[in-house]
Structures are given as C-alpha cells and as structure tokens.
Design a protein around this motif. Sequence first.
Motif, PDB file in Angstrom:
ATOM      1  N   TYR A 169       0.832  -1.210   0.000  1.00 25.52           N
ATOM      2  CA  TYR A 169       0.000   0.000   0.000  1.00 25.52           C
ATOM      3  C   TYR A 169       0.862   1.254   0.000  1.00 25.52           C
ATOM      4  N   ASP A 170       1.901   1.261   0.828  1.00 26.38           N
ATOM      5  CA  ASP A 170       2.781   2.425   0.889  1.00 26.38           C
ATOM      6  C   ASP A 170       3.541   2.616  -0.415  1.00 26.38           C
ATOM      7  N   MET A 171       3.918   1.529  -1.074  1.00 20.44           N
ATOM      8  CA  MET A 171       4.600   1.646  -2.354  1.00 20.44           C
ATOM      9  C   MET A 171       3.710   2.323  -3.398  1.00 20.44           C
ATOM     10  N   ILE A 172       2.441   1.926  -3.439  1.00 20.62           N
ATOM     11  CA  ILE A 172       1.512   2.522  -4.401  1.00 20.62           C
ATOM     12  C   ILE A 172       1.244   3.978  -4.066  1.00 20.62           C
ATOM     13  N   VAL A 173       1.015   4.263  -2.778  1.00 20.20           N
ATOM     14  CA  VAL A 173       0.688   5.627  -2.373  1.00 20.20           C
ATOM     15  C   VAL A 173       1.879   6.558  -2.574  1.00 20.20           C
ATOM     16  N   ILE A 174       3.093   6.090  -2.291  1.00 21.74           N
ATOM     17  CA  ILE A 174       4.285   6.912  -2.525  1.00 21.74           C
ATOM     18  C   ILE A 174       4.441   7.215  -4.011  1.00 21.74           C
ATOM     19  N   SER A 175       4.229   6.212  -4.857  1.00 23.42           N
ATOM     20  CA  SER A 175       4.320   6.433  -6.304  1.00 23.42           C
ATOM     21  C   SER A 175       3.251   7.413  -6.779  1.00 23.42           C
ATOM     22  N   LEU A 176       2.023   7.243  -6.282  1.00 23.08           N
ATOM     23  CA  LEU A 176       0.925   8.117  -6.694  1.00 23.08           C
ATOM     24  C   LEU A 176       1.149   9.546  -6.221  1.00 23.08           C
ATOM     25  N   SER A 177       1.483   9.723  -4.949  1.00 13.72           N
ATOM     26  CA  SER A 177       1.650  11.077  -4.402  1.00 13.72           C
ATOM     27  C   SER A 177       2.860  11.780  -5.009  1.00 13.72           C
ATOM     28  N   SER A 178       3.946  11.041  -5.259  1.00 18.07           N
ATOM     29  CA  SER A 178       5.123  11.672  -5.865  1.00 18.07           C
ATOM     30  C   SER A 178       4.853  12.104  -7.296  1.00 18.07           C
ATOM     31  N   SER A 179       4.142  11.260  -8.062  1.00 15.39           N
ATOM     32  CA  SER A 179       3.818  11.637  -9.445  1.00 15.39           C
ATOM     33  C   SER A 179       2.884  12.844  -9.473  1.00 15.39           C
ATOM     34  N   ARG A 180       1.918  12.879  -8.571  1.00 13.66           N
ATOM     35  CA  ARG A 180       1.009  14.026  -8.523  1.00 13.66           C
ATOM     36  C   ARG A 180       1.717  15.273  -8.017  1.00 13.66           C
ATOM     37  N   PHE A 181       2.616  15.103  -7.068  1.00 14.30           N
ATOM     38  CA  PHE A 181       3.391  16.238  -6.572  1.00 14.30           C
ATOM     39  C   PHE A 181       4.171  16.886  -7.711  1.00 14.30           C
ATOM     40  N   ILE A 182       4.802  16.050  -8.540  1.00 13.51           N
ATOM     41  CA  ILE A 182       5.601  16.575  -9.649  1.00 13.51           C
ATOM     42  C   ILE A 182       4.715  17.182 -10.731  1.00 13.51           C
ATOM     43  N   VAL A 183       3.625  16.478 -11.102  1.00 10.84           N
ATOM     44  CA  VAL A 183       2.785  16.983 -12.191  1.00 10.84           C
ATOM     45  C   VAL A 183       2.080  18.274 -11.797  1.00 10.84           C
ATOM     46  N   GLN A 184       1.672  18.399 -10.535  1.00 12.67           N
ATOM     47  CA  GLN A 184       1.017  19.633 -10.119  1.00 12.67           C
ATOM     48  C   GLN A 184       2.021  20.768  -9.966  1.00 12.67           C
ATOM     49  N   SER A 185       3.257  20.454  -9.598  1.00 14.85           N
ATOM     50  CA  SER A 185       4.302  21.480  -9.581  1.00 14.85           C
ATOM     51  C   SER A 185       4.600  21.948 -10.999  1.00 14.85           C
ATOM     52  N   TRP A 186       4.676  20.992 -11.917  1.00 12.19           N
ATOM     53  CA  TRP A 186       4.925  21.334 -13.318  1.00 12.19           C
ATOM     54  C   TRP A 186       3.769  22.162 -13.893  1.00 12.19           C
ATOM     55  N   ASN A 187       2.540  21.757 -13.589  1.00 10.70           N
ATOM     56  CA  ASN A 187       1.385  22.500 -14.085  1.00 10.70           C
ATOM     57  C   ASN A 187       1.343  23.913 -13.516  1.00 10.70           C
ATOM     58  N   THR A 188       1.700  24.055 -12.244  1.00  7.87           N
ATOM     59  CA  THR A 188       1.734  25.395 -11.647  1.00  7.87           C
ATOM     60  C   THR A 188       2.724  26.289 -12.379  1.00  7.87           C
ATOM     61  N   LEU A 189       3.916  25.750 -12.650  1.00  3.19           N
ATOM     62  CA  LEU A 189       4.919  26.515 -13.402  1.00  3.19           C
ATOM     63  C   LEU A 189       4.418  26.850 -14.794  1.00  3.19           C
ATOM     64  N   GLU A 190       3.764  25.891 -15.437  1.00  2.00           N
ATOM     65  CA  GLU A 190       3.256  26.121 -16.799  1.00  2.00           C
ATOM     66  C   GLU A 190       2.156  27.182 -16.817  1.00  2.00           C
ATOM     67  N   TYR A 191       1.273  27.144 -15.838  1.00  2.00           N
ATOM     68  CA  TYR A 191       0.199  28.137 -15.782  1.00  2.00           C
ATOM     69  C   TYR A 191       0.749  29.532 -15.499  1.00  2.00           C
ATOM     70  N   LEU A 192       1.741  29.620 -14.620  1.00  2.00           N
ATOM     71  CA  LEU A 192       2.360  30.910 -14.337  1.00  2.00           C
ATOM     72  C   LEU A 192       3.056  31.468 -15.578  1.00  2.00           C
ATOM     73  N   MET A 193       3.748  30.599 -16.308  1.00  2.00           N
ATOM     74  CA  MET A 193       4.406  31.040 -17.538  1.00  2.00           C
ATOM     75  C   MET A 193       3.383  31.460 -18.584  1.00  2.00           C
ATOM     76  N   SER A 194       2.240  30.781 -18.621  1.00  2.00           N
ATOM     77  CA  SER A 194       1.192  31.150 -19.582  1.00  2.00           C
ATOM     78  C   SER A 194       0.604  32.525 -19.268  1.00  2.00           C
ATOM     79  N   ILE A 195       0.581  32.876 -17.974  1.00  2.00           N
ATOM     80  CA  ILE A 195       0.032  34.173 -17.581  1.00  2.00           C
ATOM     81  C   ILE A 195       1.017  35.304 -17.853  1.00  2.00           C
ATOM     82  N   PHE A 196       2.285  35.108 -17.459  1.00  2.00           N
ATOM     83  CA  PHE A 196       3.260  36.201 -17.525  1.00  2.00           C
ATOM     84  C   PHE A 196       4.072  36.199 -18.809  1.00  2.00           C
TER      85      PHE A 196
END
Length: 311
Positions: free
Chosen positions: A44-71
Amino acid sequence: MMTSFALLCLSIAIIECMAGILGNGIILAASSLSCIGSKTWPPYDMIVISLSSSRFIVQSWNTLEYLMSIFYENFFCQENVNVASKIMFTFLSYSSLWFGAWLSVFYCIKVASFTQSFFIWLKLRIARLVPWMLLTSWLCSFTAAISFTWDVYSVHENITAPSSMTNTSAWTTTRKDNLGLLILICNAGIGMPLILSVVSSVLLIWSLWIHTRRMQNNASGFRDPSLEAHMKAIKSVCSFLFLYIIYFICVLFILFNIFSPLSNGEMICVVLMAACPTAHTLVLIWSNPKFQELPPRIWHHINCHGRTACM
C-alpha cells in the motif's frame, strides 16, 4: 490574447495545484516515514508513494506552466519548449492515472470478499505483484510520452519541408499512419488504467454494499461503528471513481487538443484537471488516520521550536 475568463481559470487552477502539492506532500512524507528503517515496504505504501510523488511533480509542473502562460504568453509557442511540455504532461499524467488505477485495484483485492479462486490467488500474491505493476506503469507512460514526441517532430518536419521536396500523397499517408499509431499507443496507455479503475471500483462497491446490507439486516438498532465504516468506505470509493473519470476525460481533451488554446472549453478542462487530483488527495487524507496525524504533529513540532527560540 488571453481573456479575463482564461486568466481567472488559470489563477483558480494554480490555487488548486498548490493545495494538491501540499496534500500530496503530506501523504508522501507520512508514507515515507512509515517505510524508513523497514527492510520490505508494504505494498500500500509503495503505491501511495508512487501516486503522491507523481502528482506532486505533475502539479508542480502545471503550476509553473500556468504561471508562464500568464506572464509569458508566447513562451510555449517555441517548438522545443512545447515538445518538452507535452513530454512532461503526457508522462506524468499517464503515470498518475496508472498509479490511481493500481490503488483502486489494491483496495478491491484487499477489502472485497469474493471467493473466486483467481481473486484469492491475487489476494495472496498482491504484495509480490505490486513492484512489477508500478514498473509496468512507468514503462507504459514513458512509451506513450516518447511516441507522442516522435509524432510531433515527424509532423513538424513534414509541414516545414519545402514544397518541391514533399510528395503530397506520401506525406498524407505517412501522417495518417503516424497519427493512427499514436492514437493506438495513447489509447492503450490511457484506456487500460481507466478500465482497471472502473472495474475494481465497481466490484469493491458491490462487495461493500452486499456486506453493508447484511449488517443492516442483523443490526440491533444501535449505531454500529463497523456499519458506519463501510458506508464511509463506499462514499470514498464512489468519490475516487467520479474524480478519476473526470480527470481522465480532461487529460484526453487537453492531450489531443480538442479545444483551441486558451478557449473557454480548454480553461474549464484545466480547472477540472487541477481540481480532481487535489480532491482525490484530500479524500485520501480524510479516509486514512495515518495521513491525518502528520499535520498536527508537524504543527506541534513547529510551535515547540518557536517557543524555544523565543525563550
């Protein structure tokens, strides 16, 4: 030119992504702490770590992309930047979909009470299968991202080639073949986790519902904690499935450019695509006491250090 509606949607998406980054950071920290010092990680921890880490990275990337799209609105119009953005988006989004599907499968195998021989076989071997499931997910996501990039470059080269060097019929056939292969690979990569998530969630809800009905029939009239726990589990699984399907549809729309850039349809997809993983993360924290305990512990630790520093 960015409209006020697009600016509003991007701002909302940034806030949603930041909330998701915080929530996934909590899950990642809590799961990692429980695995430190352990020779074997719980599946369970292996799956949750993989899921949370992938979402952490993709949402960080999306935040950067949205900020770049605005400015810097024209930043992603550059070919290399656009291709790199598509690679990251495809790989991370597919990974998140795969890991979310495996979490649903794990819940179904561990919680559902089916007596079929294949189901019992899976229940006994799920711990050994999880690492291979996660590795397969990474490979499928990587393959889909690379194939998408290859198609982008091949189409771009065909379009920018001089007319005297381009055979129209050959170009059309090649482009159709490339696009057909791309769609096939992407559908294989994104369709399978959807099927796994839907099937496992429906089976789990069915099993929990049957068990809940039996408990209600045998209830003595007092509030039964087990019955309430089952109802809470059914609500959690239903919310997981609902959010997963919405996220799947939005990723599909964004990936295949169903809407024109910065249109109202694309902006709505962006908001929903940022909201669904965040909501799923919050439900995951709400349904697991281990994740709920970490924020108060961190806050207490910060207060203790703050008081010590002031003295």
